[in-house]
Design a protein around this motif. Structure first.
Motif, PDB file in Angstrom:
ATOM      1  N   ASN A  42       0.806  -1.220   0.000  1.00  0.00           N
ATOM      2  CA  ASN A  42       0.000   0.000   0.000  1.00  0.00           C
ATOM      3  C   ASN A  42       0.846   1.282   0.000  1.00  0.00           C
ATOM      4  OD1 ASN A  42       1.013  -0.278   2.535  1.00  0.00           O
ATOM      5  ND2 ASN A  42      -0.953  -0.245   3.594  1.00  0.00           N
ATOM      6  N   PRO A  43       1.663   1.506  -1.016  1.00  0.00           N
ATOM      7  CA  PRO A  43       2.506   2.702  -1.016  1.00  0.00           C
ATOM      8  C   PRO A  43       1.715   4.008  -1.088  1.00  0.00           C
ATOM      9  CG  PRO A  43       2.649   1.587  -3.125  1.00  0.00           C
ATOM     10  CD  PRO A  43       1.884   0.679  -2.203  1.00  0.00           C
ATOM     11  N   ARG A  44       0.611   4.038  -1.838  1.00  0.00           N
ATOM     12  CA  ARG A  44      -0.191   5.272  -1.905  1.00  0.00           C
ATOM     13  C   ARG A  44      -0.806   5.587  -0.548  1.00  0.00           C
ATOM     14  NH1 ARG A  44      -4.611   4.691  -5.615  1.00  0.00           N
ATOM     15  NH2 ARG A  44      -5.085   6.828  -5.068  1.00  0.00           N
ATOM     16  N   ALA A  45      -1.284   4.561   0.146  1.00  0.00           N
ATOM     17  CA  ALA A  45      -1.884   4.774   1.464  1.00  0.00           C
ATOM     18  C   ALA A  45      -0.838   5.284   2.459  1.00  0.00           C
ATOM     19  CB  ALA A  45      -2.509   3.473   1.973  1.00  0.00           C
ATOM     20  N   ARG A  46       0.348   4.719   2.411  1.00  0.00           N
ATOM     21  CA  ARG A  46       1.415   5.162   3.323  1.00  0.00           C
ATOM     22  C   ARG A  46       1.808   6.616   3.034  1.00  0.00           C
ATOM     23  NH1 ARG A  46       3.702   1.160   6.306  1.00  0.00           N
ATOM     24  NH2 ARG A  46       3.017  -0.938   5.797  1.00  0.00           N
ATOM     25  N   LEU A  51       1.663  12.325   4.654  1.00  0.00           N
ATOM     26  CA  LEU A  51       1.348  13.731   4.409  1.00  0.00           C
ATOM     27  C   LEU A  51       0.336  14.268   5.420  1.00  0.00           C
ATOM     28  CD1 LEU A  51       1.192  13.633   0.510  1.00  0.00           C
ATOM     29  CD2 LEU A  51       2.968  14.685   1.927  1.00  0.00           C
ATOM     30  N   ALA A  52      -0.666  13.456   5.760  1.00  0.00           N
ATOM     31  CA  ALA A  52      -1.664  13.885   6.749  1.00  0.00           C
ATOM     32  C   ALA A  52      -1.024  14.055   8.124  1.00  0.00           C
ATOM     33  CB  ALA A  52      -2.811  12.881   6.813  1.00  0.00           C
ATOM     34  N   LEU A  53      -0.145  13.127   8.504  1.00  0.00           N
ATOM     35  CA  LEU A  53       0.538  13.242   9.798  1.00  0.00           C
ATOM     36  C   LEU A  53       1.490  14.437   9.827  1.00  0.00           C
ATOM     37  CD1 LEU A  53       1.267   9.499  10.620  1.00  0.00           C
ATOM     38  CD2 LEU A  53      -0.257  11.034  11.881  1.00  0.00           C
ATOM     39  N   GLN A  75      -7.544  15.546   7.451  1.00  0.00           N
ATOM     40  CA  GLN A  75      -6.493  15.770   6.458  1.00  0.00           C
ATOM     41  C   GLN A  75      -6.372  14.597   5.499  1.00  0.00           C
ATOM     42  OE1 GLN A  75      -4.204  18.001   5.226  1.00  0.00           O
ATOM     43  NE2 GLN A  75      -5.678  19.322   6.256  1.00  0.00           N
ATOM     44  N   LEU A  76      -6.507  13.400   6.037  1.00  0.00           N
ATOM     45  CA  LEU A  76      -6.459  12.192   5.214  1.00  0.00           C
ATOM     46  C   LEU A  76      -7.574  12.221   4.177  1.00  0.00           C
ATOM     47  CD1 LEU A  76      -4.712   9.568   5.345  1.00  0.00           C
ATOM     48  CD2 LEU A  76      -6.573   8.569   6.666  1.00  0.00           C
ATOM     49  N   ARG A  82      -8.769  15.296  -2.848  1.00  0.00           N
ATOM     50  CA  ARG A  82      -8.063  16.178  -3.783  1.00  0.00           C
ATOM     51  C   ARG A  82      -7.238  15.363  -4.776  1.00  0.00           C
ATOM     52  NH1 ARG A  82      -4.909  19.680  -0.411  1.00  0.00           N
ATOM     53  NH2 ARG A  82      -6.894  20.595   0.142  1.00  0.00           N
ATOM     54  N   GLY A  83      -6.551  14.352  -4.287  1.00  0.00           N
ATOM     55  CA  GLY A  83      -5.744  13.508  -5.165  1.00  0.00           C
ATOM     56  C   GLY A  83      -6.600  12.721  -6.137  1.00  0.00           C
ATOM     57  N   ALA A  84      -7.736  12.202  -5.666  1.00  0.00           N
ATOM     58  CA  ALA A  84      -8.633  11.445  -6.543  1.00  0.00           C
ATOM     59  C   ALA A  84      -9.194  12.351  -7.632  1.00  0.00           C
ATOM     60  CB  ALA A  84      -9.765  10.817  -5.725  1.00  0.00           C
TER      61      ALA A  84
END
Length: 164
Positions: A42-46, A51-53, A75-76, A82-84
């Motif tokens: 899950n690289p996108r999730a990480r 970024l949120a943290l 933020q997540l 926004r990314g989607a």
């Protein structure tokens, strides 16, 4: 003066590390559900969670009684939405996670409403949608999850493609 700033910085770092130690697992799972990636890869999730943290850490001193988990979850959600939106229409590999059959908006609403337990009103305010729209999208997503569309069997596809 420098000693005071150093001690405040160390206290801030300890508080944030304690927060991350307690919340990162659940937040990573939420990010993985949002991106519809498999939990093991899950690289996108990480990246989304990092970024949120980072945003939460940058505003740590300004939270003033606000729940840092709520801030990070917000933020997540905002970063995912926004990314989607920016990737809409671009080619990318098909997601393979549990919620892969849903659109990004449906995944976001299902994760916020059902996994995170955020109220409809709060979800609607966060996404800038009417409450009824959030309710409708959530119901449609649940119907899709409970009764996924049938895919043709490989034998049926071959019969259609190459008639003999």
């Amino acid at each position: 003066m420098r000693d005071r700033q150093a001690s405040q910085g160390a206290r801030r770092a300890r508080e944030f590390e304690a927060f991350v130690a307690g919340a990162a697992g659940r937040l990573l799972h939420a990010a993985t559900l949002l991106t519809a990636e498999p939990p093991a890869d899950n690289p996108r999730a990480r990246r989304l969670l990092t970024l949120a943290l980072a945003h939460t850490y940058a505003s740590w001193d300004r939270l003033r009684g606000e729940d840092p988990y709520d801030r990070t979850r917000q933020q997540l959600a905002v970063r995912f939405a926004r990314g989607a939106w920016h990737r809409h229409g671009r080619f990318r590999p098909a997601p393979a996670g549990v919620l892969a059959g849903l659109s990004p908006q449906e995944r976001l609403i299902v994760v916020l409403r059902l996994y995170e337990g955020v109220a409809e009103e709060q979800t609607a305010a966060l996404l800038g949608l009417p409450v009824e729209r959030v309710r409708t999208i959530c119901a449609r997503a649940m119907a899709t999850l409970l009764h996924p569309p049938r895919r043709p069997t490989p034998a049926a596809v071959e019969a259609e493609v190459a008639p003999s």
